[in-house]
Scaffold this active site. Structure first.
Site, PDB file in Angstrom:
ATOM      1  N   ASP A   7      -3.363 -10.041  -8.192  1.00 16.92           N
ATOM      2  CA  ASP A   7      -2.651  -9.792  -6.943  1.00 16.92           C
ATOM      3  C   ASP A   7      -3.476 -10.373  -5.809  1.00 16.92           C
ATOM      4  O   ASP A   7      -4.709 -10.544  -5.942  1.00 16.92           O
ATOM      5  CB  ASP A   7      -2.427  -8.290  -6.728  1.00 16.92           C
ATOM      6  CG  ASP A   7      -1.566  -8.007  -5.500  1.00 16.92           C
ATOM      7  OD1 ASP A   7      -0.410  -8.481  -5.481  1.00 16.92           O
ATOM      8  OD2 ASP A   7      -2.048  -7.353  -4.569  1.00 16.92           O
ATOM      9  N   GLU A   9      -3.977 -10.604  -1.281  1.00 14.59           N
ATOM     10  CA  GLU A   9      -3.652 -10.186   0.084  1.00 14.59           C
ATOM     11  C   GLU A   9      -3.891 -11.383   0.988  1.00 14.59           C
ATOM     12  O   GLU A   9      -4.790 -12.203   0.734  1.00 14.59           O
ATOM     13  CB  GLU A   9      -4.499  -8.990   0.514  1.00 14.59           C
ATOM     14  CG  GLU A   9      -4.321  -7.745  -0.337  1.00 14.59           C
ATOM     15  CD  GLU A   9      -2.907  -7.193  -0.365  1.00 14.59           C
ATOM     16  OE1 GLU A   9      -2.138  -7.479   0.593  1.00 14.59           O
ATOM     17  OE2 GLU A   9      -2.563  -6.489  -1.320  1.00 14.59           O
ATOM     18  N   GLU A  52       0.271  -7.348  12.126  1.00  8.90           N
ATOM     19  CA  GLU A  52       1.267  -6.943  11.118  1.00  8.90           C
ATOM     20  C   GLU A  52       0.669  -6.972   9.717  1.00  8.90           C
ATOM     21  O   GLU A  52       0.913  -6.070   8.905  1.00  8.90           O
ATOM     22  CB  GLU A  52       2.492  -7.863  11.170  1.00  8.90           C
ATOM     23  CG  GLU A  52       3.266  -7.827  12.473  1.00  8.90           C
ATOM     24  CD  GLU A  52       2.690  -8.775  13.513  1.00  8.90           C
ATOM     25  OE1 GLU A  52       1.605  -9.362  13.270  1.00  8.90           O
ATOM     26  OE2 GLU A  52       3.325  -8.920  14.583  1.00  8.90           O
ATOM     27  N   HIS A  57      -2.616  -4.211   4.696  1.00  2.65           N
ATOM     28  CA  HIS A  57      -3.759  -4.111   3.781  1.00  2.65           C
ATOM     29  C   HIS A  57      -5.034  -3.565   4.425  1.00  2.65           C
ATOM     30  O   HIS A  57      -6.006  -3.267   3.724  1.00  2.65           O
ATOM     31  CB  HIS A  57      -4.057  -5.461   3.117  1.00  2.65           C
ATOM     32  CG  HIS A  57      -4.118  -6.626   4.072  1.00  2.65           C
ATOM     33  ND1 HIS A  57      -4.975  -6.686   5.139  1.00  2.65           N
ATOM     34  CD2 HIS A  57      -3.419  -7.795   4.080  1.00  2.65           C
ATOM     35  CE1 HIS A  57      -4.812  -7.830   5.767  1.00  2.65           C
ATOM     36  NE2 HIS A  57      -3.867  -8.528   5.158  1.00  2.65           N
ATOM     37  N   HIS A 150      -2.104  -1.544   0.721  1.00  2.54           N
ATOM     38  CA  HIS A 150      -2.157  -2.562  -0.313  1.00  2.54           C
ATOM     39  C   HIS A 150      -3.615  -3.010  -0.501  1.00  2.54           C
ATOM     40  O   HIS A 150      -4.364  -3.161   0.458  1.00  2.54           O
ATOM     41  CB  HIS A 150      -1.311  -3.777   0.088  1.00  2.54           C
ATOM     42  CG  HIS A 150       0.158  -3.509   0.059  1.00  2.54           C
ATOM     43  ND1 HIS A 150       1.088  -4.480  -0.232  1.00  2.54           N
ATOM     44  CD2 HIS A 150       0.866  -2.370   0.266  1.00  2.54           C
ATOM     45  CE1 HIS A 150       2.303  -3.957  -0.188  1.00  2.54           C
ATOM     46  NE2 HIS A 150       2.187  -2.677   0.126  1.00  2.54           N
ATOM     47  N   ASP A 155      -3.866  -2.936  -6.761  1.00  2.94           N
ATOM     48  CA  ASP A 155      -2.491  -3.308  -7.107  1.00  2.94           C
ATOM     49  C   ASP A 155      -2.442  -4.037  -8.445  1.00  2.94           C
ATOM     50  O   ASP A 155      -1.481  -3.878  -9.209  1.00  2.94           O
ATOM     51  CB  ASP A 155      -1.885  -4.174  -6.003  1.00  2.94           C
ATOM     52  CG  ASP A 155      -1.525  -3.357  -4.764  1.00  2.94           C
ATOM     53  OD1 ASP A 155      -1.764  -2.133  -4.772  1.00  2.94           O
ATOM     54  OD2 ASP A 155      -1.028  -3.949  -3.788  1.00  2.94           O
TER      55      ASP A 155
END
Length: 233
Positions: A7, A9, A52, A57, A150, A155
């Site tokens: 995963d 970010e 945002e 995260h 997140h 994740d």
């Protein structure tokens, strides 16, 4: 088979628009069983973090300011993933950012044929249902209580458990390398059950029983089968 669940970010949604990768987490699985090996890194994106994205995260400019650049960790990352299939949720997003970073530091991109998308698997297996990672964790009883924000490694760990359920359930691996589920089941039965050979029991009728049966049939009046009996000479 070795697979890597991963995963990412990022600073946003579009690598073509200048967004960068800021975190990657990878989990190694062999035969659908986690081995305990993982790769995890944060990256300085050399750009500011939009509010945002930070809200999703929690990775701020200050936190990332002393982290290595992607190019500084690329060798370690490529060595870890090797040539294994790469499993991700909405995988085209993660592949897009990973390949953008690889291209920016002059490395070959990862072939899309290695991509396994759990979002596609979930939509195929449960059409019409919710397919977010949170929703799939709820569906399969995967504990996500630590997922406040997140995070790539967390994740990936959650996704590994979801992926197992999407591809047959926890019984596939059973933690025994080199054995298929069928072989494990056969081996378990062979060990657990003691087979004792018994002599066949006699089941033929005795002469006395045959005579008693003949007398019983002869005593019947107009039996149903009488019209079908062949005439005696």
């Amino acid at each position: 088979m070795r697979e890597i669940i991963f995963d990412t970010e990022t600073t946003g949604l579009s690598p073509a628009g200048g967004d960068r990768l800021v975190e990657i987490g990878c989990i190694e699985m062999i035969g659908r069983v986690e081995t305990g090996r993982h790769f995890h890194a944060y990256f300085n994106p050399d750009r500011s973090m939009p509010s945002e994205a930070e809200a999703v995260h929690g990775l701020s400019d200050i936190f990332l300011s002393d982290k290595p650049r992607f190019a500084d960790k690329v060798e370690e990352l490529l060595e870890f993933i090797g040539d294994s299939p790469l499993v991700a949720h909405n995988a085209s997003f993660d592949f897009g950012f990973l390949n953008n970073e690889l291209a920016m530091c002059g490395r070959p991109t990862v072939c899309m044929t290695r991509m396994v998308d759990t979002l596609v698997l979930a939509r195929s297996k449960h059409p019409g249902a919710k397919h977010s990672l949170d929703a799939l964790c709820t569906r399969f009883g995967v504990d996500r209580s630590q997922r406040v924000k997140h995070g790539a490694l967390l994740d990936a760990q959650l996704l590994a458990q979801v992926y197992i359920e999407l591809t047959g359930g926890r019984q596939i691996g059973l933690g025994l390398t080199g054995m298929t589920a069928a072989a494990v089941a056969l081996e378990t039965v062979s060990v657990a059950v003691e087979r004792v050979r018994r002599e066949p029991r006699p089941h033929h009728a005795t002469a006395e029983e045959i005579e008693r049966h003949r007398a019983f049939v002869a005593s019947m009046t107009n039996p149903l089968w009488e019209p079908f009996l062949a005439p005696t000479c």
